[in-house]
Motif scaffolding. Structure first.
Motif, PDB file in Angstrom:
ATOM      1  N   VAL A 154      -1.126   1.970   2.628  1.00  0.00           N
ATOM      2  CA  VAL A 154      -0.169   1.510   3.636  1.00  0.00           C
ATOM      3  C   VAL A 154       0.762   0.460   3.045  1.00  0.00           C
ATOM      4  CG1 VAL A 154       0.086   0.297   5.834  1.00  0.00           C
ATOM      5  CG2 VAL A 154      -1.659   2.069   5.587  1.00  0.00           C
ATOM      6  N   GLY A 155       0.191  -0.487   2.298  1.00  0.00           N
ATOM      7  CA  GLY A 155       1.006  -1.545   1.710  1.00  0.00           C
ATOM      8  C   GLY A 155       2.053  -1.032   0.750  1.00  0.00           C
ATOM      9  N   SER A 156       1.740   0.025  -0.018  1.00  0.00           N
ATOM     10  CA  SER A 156       2.724   0.614  -0.920  1.00  0.00           C
ATOM     11  C   SER A 156       3.911   1.166  -0.130  1.00  0.00           C
ATOM     12  CB  SER A 156       2.089   1.740  -1.738  1.00  0.00           C
ATOM     13  OG  SER A 156       1.105   1.247  -2.617  1.00  0.00           O
ATOM     14  N   GLY A 157       3.603   1.822   0.989  1.00  0.00           N
ATOM     15  CA  GLY A 157       4.670   2.353   1.827  1.00  0.00           C
ATOM     16  C   GLY A 157       5.526   1.266   2.421  1.00  0.00           C
ATOM     17  N   VAL A 158       4.898   0.172   2.843  1.00  0.00           N
ATOM     18  CA  VAL A 158       5.648  -0.954   3.399  1.00  0.00           C
ATOM     19  C   VAL A 158       6.525  -1.599   2.333  1.00  0.00           C
ATOM     20  CG1 VAL A 158       5.461  -3.228   4.466  1.00  0.00           C
ATOM     21  CG2 VAL A 158       3.922  -1.395   5.187  1.00  0.00           C
ATOM     22  N   LEU A 159       5.958  -1.842   1.157  1.00  0.00           N
ATOM     23  CA  LEU A 159       6.720  -2.497   0.095  1.00  0.00           C
ATOM     24  C   LEU A 159       7.937  -1.674  -0.284  1.00  0.00           C
ATOM     25  CD1 LEU A 159       7.233  -4.640  -1.997  1.00  0.00           C
ATOM     26  CD2 LEU A 159       5.511  -3.558  -3.477  1.00  0.00           C
ATOM     27  N   GLN A 160       7.780  -0.367  -0.435  1.00  0.00           N
ATOM     28  CA  GLN A 160       8.923   0.473  -0.792  1.00  0.00           C
ATOM     29  C   GLN A 160      10.036   0.363   0.246  1.00  0.00           C
ATOM     30  OE1 GLN A 160      10.087   3.670   0.593  1.00  0.00           O
ATOM     31  NE2 GLN A 160      11.707   3.672  -0.971  1.00  0.00           N
ATOM     32  N   GLN A 161       9.657   0.319   1.519  1.00  0.00           N
ATOM     33  CA  GLN A 161      10.661   0.215   2.572  1.00  0.00           C
ATOM     34  C   GLN A 161      11.267  -1.178   2.651  1.00  0.00           C
ATOM     35  OE1 GLN A 161      11.926   2.754   4.915  1.00  0.00           O
ATOM     36  NE2 GLN A 161      11.279   3.692   2.991  1.00  0.00           N
ATOM     37  N   MET A 162      10.508  -2.208   2.348  1.00  0.00           N
ATOM     38  CA  MET A 162      11.079  -3.554   2.278  1.00  0.00           C
ATOM     39  C   MET A 162      12.101  -3.655   1.150  1.00  0.00           C
ATOM     40  SD  MET A 162       7.959  -6.255   2.934  1.00  0.00           S
ATOM     41  CE  MET A 162       7.214  -6.483   4.550  1.00  0.00           C
ATOM     42  N   LEU A 163      11.782  -3.010   0.032  1.00  0.00           N
ATOM     43  CA  LEU A 163      12.684  -3.083  -1.126  1.00  0.00           C
ATOM     44  C   LEU A 163      14.029  -2.417  -0.857  1.00  0.00           C
ATOM     45  CD1 LEU A 163      10.162  -2.390  -4.042  1.00  0.00           C
ATOM     46  CD2 LEU A 163      11.385  -4.535  -3.610  1.00  0.00           C
ATOM     47  N   VAL A 164      14.040  -1.352  -0.068  1.00  0.00           N
ATOM     48  CA  VAL A 164      15.301  -0.642   0.189  1.00  0.00           C
ATOM     49  C   VAL A 164      16.022  -1.169   1.422  1.00  0.00           C
ATOM     50  CG1 VAL A 164      14.471   1.451  -0.947  1.00  0.00           C
ATOM     51  CG2 VAL A 164      14.216   1.225   1.540  1.00  0.00           C
ATOM     52  N   ASN A 165      15.398  -2.060   2.164  1.00  0.00           N
ATOM     53  CA  ASN A 165      16.032  -2.622   3.355  1.00  0.00           C
ATOM     54  C   ASN A 165      16.925  -3.789   2.941  1.00  0.00           C
ATOM     55  OD1 ASN A 165      16.552  -4.157   5.784  1.00  0.00           O
ATOM     56  ND2 ASN A 165      14.870  -3.060   6.757  1.00  0.00           N
TER      57      ASN A 165
END
Length: 242
Positions: free
Chosen positions: A12-23
């Motif tokens: 879950v954290g990997s998915g969140v981090l990827q989306q934080m990086l592109v936001n």
């Protein structure tokens, strides 16, 4: 906006981090982790890994580094099968509650939004056959909710993803933990016969990021409970447009 993330090396954290990086609205990410986070490589201008070994303690120097953070996604967790009961309670209940208390003091005059990743099966009314996972996650949700009710600037969302699906999120595949073979075999039939129990990592990461960026106001919906703070998987999917 400055956000805090834990559990960044998990699924879950990997998915969140990827989306934080592109936001683009997320300008700074502070990642509390016991070990380096490979996904951060090449993004050091935006994301910083802070090696942190005791998730029940936050010293003044660390809190000073986090002082302008406006929200947190707490994705740190462990399977009940990988640790004993005492360790599971500590990681699942004591860690997020300690963090909530520490982070709520970062800027007491303005809101801090804490997004706790719980899971379907968590309950505040366990029965004889409720597994440890359901009991302890439910206790964590309740303790965080009680703290939320007692702390005016602390805002809370308890979110309950179900069968987390990484298949259509290739950006995280090089970084996420290897998944057991049985999970790969189960996710496809679940998706085919009961799609409401599937939680894709990309829309989940986006939704959790947006919740952490929000002012933390109560949400509306017939399936949202605990005074607008508890989101079951069907609510997560609806918010993600699924």
């Amino acid at each position: 906006m400055h956000l805090i993330l834990t559990g960044a090396t998990g699924l879950v954290g990997s998915g969140v981090l990827q989306q934080m990086l592109v936001n683009e609205s997320v300008t700074r990410i502070s990642i509390l982790s016991r070990r380096p986070v490979k996904m951060v490589e090449g993004h050091e201008d935006k994301a910083k890994v802070i090696i942190h070994n005791d998730f029940k303690s936050y010293d003044p120097a660390l809190l000073d580094e986090l002082k302008d953070a406006q929200g947190c996604v707490w994705a740190l967790g462990v399977s009940q099968n990988d640790v004993n009961k005492t360790e599971y309670v500590e990681i699942t209940h004591h860690y997020p509650l300690a963090a909530a208390k520490a982070f709520s003091g970062l800027h007491p005059d303005s809101p801090f939004t804490f997004v706790f990743v719980s899971g379907e099966g968590a309950t505040q009314t366990p029965g004889m056959f409720t597994p440890i996972f359901g009991r302890v996650k439910g206790q964590a949700e309740q303790s965080l909710f009680d703290f939320y009710k007692a702390t005016p600037n602390f805002k809370l969302y308890n979110v309950r993803p179900a069968a987390v699906d990484w298949r259509h999120h290739p950006e995280i595949h090089p970084f996420m933990p290897q998944q057991a073979a049985y999970k790969s075999m189960l996710i496809t039939p679940i998706d085919a016969v009961r799609k409401s129990m599937i939680t894709p990592t990309k829309p989940l990461g986006k939704t959790l990021t947006e919740l952490a960026m929000s002012k933390g106001g109560p949400l509306e919906g017939k399936d949202i409970r605990m005074e607008g703070t508890l989101l079951p998987n069907v609510a997560i999917r609806r918010m993600a447009g699924l």
